[in-house]
Design an enzyme around this catalytic site. Structure first.
Site, short mmCIF file in Angstrom:
data_model
loop_
_atom_site.label_atom_id
_atom_site.label_comp_id
_atom_site.label_asym_id
_atom_site.label_seq_id
_atom_site.Cartn_x
_atom_site.Cartn_y
_atom_site.Cartn_z
N LYS A 331 0.40 17.94 -0.92
CA LYS A 331 0.66 17.57 -2.31
C LYS A 331 1.92 18.27 -2.82
CE LYS A 331 -4.14 17.07 -3.92
NZ LYS A 331 -4.04 15.68 -4.38
N ARG A 405 -13.13 10.80 0.04
CA ARG A 405 -13.93 9.66 0.52
C ARG A 405 -14.42 9.90 1.94
NH1 ARG A 405 -8.86 5.90 -0.78
NH2 ARG A 405 -8.55 7.66 -2.18
#
Ligand code: BES
Ligand code: MN
Ligand code: ZN
Length: 563
Positions: A331, A405
């Site tokens: 990130k 997920r």
């Protein structure tokens, strides 16, 4: 009788014949007015200070004894106080109208207790005191205005150094307790210098209900305290930095939290060996770049042995990424520190179960929490790697930052197999930045195929004073996550980012009563984003813990047929 109201009552008794004192009205900052007696002694305010919050409403024409007065004193106690101290005369000289969020400190009426009048607003007013142009968010405004009035009053008294505060229960002790308990929260346990934290926080302010003599009133108050404290617990877990809150310390803390509930709560901590033995390669792969071992935590709450055999528990699955650096798909550094709260879903699950256990609520509630840290390293998962999930489906990891997920799909297939008859399976996760883009801090996105389950979730939010907004679980989104080399891939492109994440999860659960709550947008509140509501200060929010407690109560309530 408890201290402050006792004192106030005594004072009321003894001061019936005392003529009105002369008051000096001084404007204090922009907040409103502060009223001080002429012979005000400032040294008095520095001792262990007591304070009282009294709820008031704008007066309705014709209902007030004095047609000119702007406010109605809500409780009997307030009315008595008003009469004794000629409060209506004082209020008339101010701008205070009893509107929601407004408060009026009246200090110096008596020797030792500070008094704050706190506005409840008009009974029918909506959140923004405006209807028509906005969609009504459905929040129970009566409860919400009591939370706001309690919190505003308590905060004002805390600012002025009160450490013992009594709060008018305003007809709903639970709501008053929630507002007061949430308002006093500050995360300061990592500060060592006194001057670095605001003096009054929950630990050093004692808050109690004013004039709560009846058992029902006290019970309702305690329930509100539990609701709020469990949200505060989730806030703390989210605030704790990733060097302190690791997957293993998360487990240890949780076990400790439930130490006193050995009759009703069981925690099982699973290690990497168990995880691999379960075939949870997706979960294992996300955590393998970190030196912190990956864990899987199971919490089971049963109110009674008869519920232990219940085949249809309520199952919560919480994302527990204790830090999300993004992994190899790292990130950008701006605001990366917020990713210490990427276990917000897990924190909510712990908060809810702590609440139902503390309340002794009927039912069986299971929490399944995959815990890991998403880090880049020589051992980390690479973009392009293909993992085999517990269910058998293969996933191509196109972006290692879409890790939530991956860990949830293994936990969901575990839930599906162990609890096929669950009355609901609900995943809670800070899953996508796209959810924040879509709804921001306004509402939790609720992906739910069952209209009935969604309705119960929405209604729970109305009661707790938090918003949910329904998001689609259309089969349509499956096309975006088709992979060329595996069954599915973990990202679906820029469009509908929150929906493709939910669509991936849907592949791992067959229970029709499945809901996925994306809490990325409601995770945090910064001063720049505007305050979420008056009783939640900035920082990690612990939303929507109180709604989920209501939900758990609703799903096991006898009155409601939910099957
Ligand atoms: N934990 C983040 C989502 C997030 C972002 C939560 C901001 C709270 C605030 C999640 O793991 C993530 O990184 N998602 C990616 C997915 C993308 C790579 C498809 C995102 O939203 O950018
Ligand atoms: Mn991520
Ligand atoms: Zn994440």
């Amino acid at each position: 009788m408890n201290s402050v109201s006792g004192e106030l009552t005594n004072l009321l008794e003894s001061s019936r014949t005392v003529p009105m004192r002369v008051f000096v009205v001084s404007r204090l900052k922009k907040r409103g007015f502060q009223i001080l007696p002429c012979f005000f002694s400032s040294s008095r305010l520095n001792v262990d200070q007591k304070g009282t919050v009294i709820g008031v409403k704008p007066s309705e024409v014709g209902t007030s004894d004095d047609a000119d007065c702007q406010i109605d004193f809500f409780t009997k106690f307030g009315k008595k106080l008003a009469k004794t101290f000629f409060l209506e005369d004082i209020v008339k000289r101010t701008n205070f109208k009893g509107l929601k969020g407004q408060c009026l400190p009246l200090y110096g009426l008596r020797d030792s207790s500070l008094l704050v009048l706190s506005g409840l607003g008009k009974e029918d007013s909506t959140t923004f005191e405006c209807v028509g142009d906005y969609i009504d968010d459905g929040i129970n405004q009566l409860k919400e205005s009591i939370r706001v009035a309690a919190s505003v009053g308590v905060k004002q008294l805390m600012k002025d150094g009160c450490t013992v505060i009594e709060v008018d229960t305003m007809g709903d002790p639970a709501a008053a307790a929630e507002g007061a308990t949430l308002a006093t929260y500050h995360f300061h346990q990592l500060k060592t210098l006194k001057q670095n934290y605001s003096k009054n926080t929950m630990e050093d302010v004692r808050i109690s209900p004013l004039n709560a003599h009846e058992e029902v009133c006290l019970q309702s108050w305690s329930k509100g305290v539990i609701y709020a404290e469990c949200q505060n617990l989730a806030r703390t877990l989210m605030e704790l930095p990733a060097n302190i809150l690791t997957p293993s310390s998360f487990c240890e803390r949780t076990v400790q939290l439930f130490n006193n509930f050995s009759d009703s709560v069981r925690c099982s901590i699973r290690d990497e060996e168990w995880i691999r033995g379960q075939g949870m390669e997706a979960l294992y792969t996300v955590g393998k770049g970190s030196i912190e071992p990956t864990m899987f935590l199971e919490i089971e709450y049963c109110s009674s042995p008869e519920h232990a055999v219940l085949q249809d528990p309520l199952v919560f699955v919480g994302k527990g990424v204790t830090f999300d650096s993004g992994g190899i798909s790292i990130k950008p550094s701006s605001r990366m520190e917020q990713m210490k709260a990427d276990m917000g879903g897990a924190a909510c699950v712990v908060g809810v179960i702590k609440a139902v256990a503390s309340l002794g609520a009927p039912g069986r509630v299971i929490g399944l929490i995959p815990l890991c840290e998403n880090m880049p390293s020589g051992d980390a998962c690479r973009p392009g790697d293909v993992v085999r999930t517990r269910k058998g489906l293969t996933i191509e990891v196109e972006n290692t930052d879409a890790e939530g997920r991956l860990i949830l799909c293994d936990a969901l297939s575990y839930a599906d197999e162990l609890y096929p008859d669950a009355r609901a399976v609900i995943s809670i996760a800070t899953l996508t930045g796209a959810m924040d883009v879509a709804l921001g801090a306004g509402a939790t996105g609720a992906f739910c195929a069952s209209r009935l389950l969604y309705t119960v979730i929405e209604e729970s939010g109305h009661e707790a004073g938090d918003r949910f907004w329904r998001m689609p679980l259309f089969r349509h989104y499956q096309a975006q996550i088709k992979s060329d080399v595996a069954d599915i891939k973990n990202v679906g492109g820029r469009s509908a980012g929150a929906c493709t994440a939910a669509a991936l999860l849907q592949n791992f659960i067959s229970n029709k009563r499945f809901a996925h709550l994306d809490i990325a947008g409601v995770m945090h509140a910064s001063p720049f984003e505007g305050s979420v509501c008056p009783y939640l200060s900035r920082g990690m929010q612990g939303r929507p813990v109180r709604s989920l407690i209501v939900l758990a109560e609703k799903l096991f309530s006898k009155e409601r047929v939910y099957k």
